[in-house]
Design a protein around this motif. Sequence first.
Motif, short mmCIF file in Angstrom:
data_model
loop_
_atom_site.label_atom_id
_atom_site.label_comp_id
_atom_site.label_asym_id
_atom_site.label_seq_id
_atom_site.Cartn_x
_atom_site.Cartn_y
_atom_site.Cartn_z
N GLN A 128 -47.46 -10.26 -4.41
CA GLN A 128 -48.72 -10.33 -3.45
C GLN A 128 -49.24 -11.83 -3.47
O GLN A 128 -49.00 -12.70 -4.21
CB GLN A 128 -50.03 -9.54 -3.91
N ASN A 129 -49.96 -12.03 -2.41
CA ASN A 129 -50.19 -13.61 -2.23
C ASN A 129 -51.66 -13.27 -1.59
O ASN A 129 -51.85 -12.93 -0.62
CB ASN A 129 -49.59 -14.37 -0.90
N PHE A 143 -55.18 -11.60 -11.71
CA PHE A 143 -53.81 -11.40 -11.83
C PHE A 143 -53.58 -11.51 -13.36
O PHE A 143 -52.22 -10.84 -13.58
CB PHE A 143 -53.14 -12.45 -11.07
N SER A 181 -54.96 -5.58 -12.64
CA SER A 181 -54.11 -5.91 -11.56
C SER A 181 -52.65 -5.34 -12.25
O SER A 181 -51.44 -5.87 -11.55
CB SER A 181 -53.99 -7.37 -11.30
N ASN A 231 -47.30 -12.83 -8.96
CA ASN A 231 -47.98 -12.98 -7.71
C ASN A 231 -48.39 -14.55 -7.59
O ASN A 231 -47.88 -15.30 -8.18
CB ASN A 231 -49.52 -12.19 -8.11
N THR A 260 -48.06 -6.61 -7.84
CA THR A 260 -47.16 -7.48 -7.78
C THR A 260 -46.50 -7.86 -6.61
O THR A 260 -46.37 -7.10 -5.71
CB THR A 260 -45.98 -7.23 -9.00
N THR A 280 -41.60 -15.86 -4.93
CA THR A 280 -42.56 -15.01 -5.92
C THR A 280 -41.99 -13.56 -5.52
O THR A 280 -42.07 -12.75 -6.30
CB THR A 280 -44.05 -15.33 -5.44
N ARG A 281 -41.98 -13.10 -4.36
CA ARG A 281 -41.65 -11.88 -3.91
C ARG A 281 -40.33 -11.49 -4.41
O ARG A 281 -40.14 -10.26 -4.62
CB ARG A 281 -41.78 -11.85 -2.42
N THR A 316 -45.35 -8.98 -13.57
CA THR A 316 -45.57 -8.91 -12.42
C THR A 316 -45.81 -10.47 -12.14
O THR A 316 -45.62 -11.35 -12.91
CB THR A 316 -47.16 -8.71 -12.39
#
Length: 253
Positions: free
Chosen positions: A242-243, A231, A236, A185, A240, A170-171, A183
């Motif tokens: 983010q958890n 999200f 939002s 997330n 981006t 994800t990151r 984005t």
Amino acid sequence: MQINQQIVLVTGGARGLGAAITTTLVHAGAKVVVNYFKSHALAEQLQQQFPDQIFIYQTDVTDKIEVEQMFNAAKQHFGQAITSIINNALVDFKFNGEDRPKLTNLQWSEIQTQLDGAVHACLNTLQAGLPDMQAQHFGRIVNIGTNLVQNPVVPYHDYTAAKAALLAFTRTTAHELGEYGITVNMLSGGLLQTTDASHATPQVVFDLIASSTPLKKVVSPAEFADTVLFFLSPWSRVVTGQNLIVDGGLVKG
């Protein structure tokens, strides 16, 4: 782009948490591609309930070619490409601490199954959707994770390892895709009451979780699904990588 302008793919969208997410999105005005693998009857029920907003499609999300075919079929059906993806599908897993694989008998194939269902599936949907998202300079990706990565109170080795890998993915994808207006997330839940995967969980476990949270309750699938809207929404647009942990405050950070 507002939610009611989006075409949202929900993998595993016909049952459990996926069905709750699908219903939430429909009520928010989105058009939804409901991906399913075995749950044809449940998918049909959703389509019959919301015929103008739901398109159902059977796909093994670990199969790259099938995923590409699903994206093409959805684009033809709605006359617009998929704009947003909820990577929710969970492959062959039950939250039953008594029956979980212990470290002494854990097989690599069990970890591989969960990696395929989480990371490989996410790779397939991202690659299938990326050209259209780049062309329209918009995309919203939400990966479903777990708070067990931060708090492995029950050592589901295979499931938690796969979700940890998905968090890393994800990151890294958020870093690469940001320049295209996309984005990426993650939403990480605790044990939800109740889904197909948590049906085998004893009530005493739910009671213990509820007593441990600031809200004194176990999160429902519908409550978790509501957070997906954040999200996807313009609120939002600069968030981006983010958890967000959605578990009633049980796990911090």
